[in-house]
Design an enzyme around this catalytic site. Sequence first.
Site, PDB file in Angstrom:
ATOM      1  N   GLY A  28       0.851  -1.181   0.000  1.00 43.40           N
ATOM      2  CA  GLY A  28       0.000   0.000   0.000  1.00 43.40           C
ATOM      3  C   GLY A  28       0.886   1.228   0.000  1.00 43.40           C
ATOM      4  N   TYR A  29       0.257   2.399  -0.080  1.00 43.96           N
ATOM      5  CA  TYR A  29       1.000   3.655  -0.173  1.00 43.96           C
ATOM      6  C   TYR A  29       0.549   4.639   0.889  1.00 43.96           C
ATOM      7  CZ  TYR A  29       2.924   1.918  -4.466  1.00 43.96           C
ATOM      8  OH  TYR A  29       3.601   1.150  -5.378  1.00 43.96           O
ATOM      9  N   LEU A  30       1.518   5.137   1.679  1.00 49.28           N
ATOM     10  CA  LEU A  30       1.251   6.227   2.612  1.00 49.28           C
ATOM     11  C   LEU A  30       1.150   7.535   1.840  1.00 49.28           C
ATOM     12  CD1 LEU A  30       3.666   5.247   5.513  1.00 49.28           C
ATOM     13  CD2 LEU A  30       1.168   5.129   5.529  1.00 49.28           C
TER      14      LEU A  30
END
Length: 155
Positions: A28-30
Amino acid sequence: MAQEIEHKFLVKGDFKKDVFKSTRIVQGYLSSVPERTVRIRVKDTQGFITIKGIGTDAGLSRYEWEKEISVEEANDLLKICEPGVIDKVRHLANIEGFVYEVDEFHGDNEGLTVAELEVPDVNTVFAKPTWLGEEVTGQVKYYNSMLMKNPYKNW
């Protein structure tokens, strides 16, 4: 600063005969803004945080920094990532001394398979297996951070 120089291709044929290792990856991506993507990844039993800078005009080269973190930390950070998850199996294929990373996507990106090859220099000449299709280096829609926002199933 570490620079990543990488070619990306669509896969058009049977690559599995060349595979020597496969690993499931969930990420996932922050932050998914092009100037600085911050990725959280669980790779089997390992966790990683990766920061990437904006790419060159051709998309061939960009800054990359990665650090291993505990899988528990990675799983905690995945809970606060932007919506959308990348689920894939990464296959490693050795072709004449070059290791291609072939990502076979699942979930909302099912049916998409891309191969990446990291090279030491922009002028590196490398072997191209028969299963390699069109080069899509620099095409933003194939970036994992974009596949999270606009998955392959929506194309």
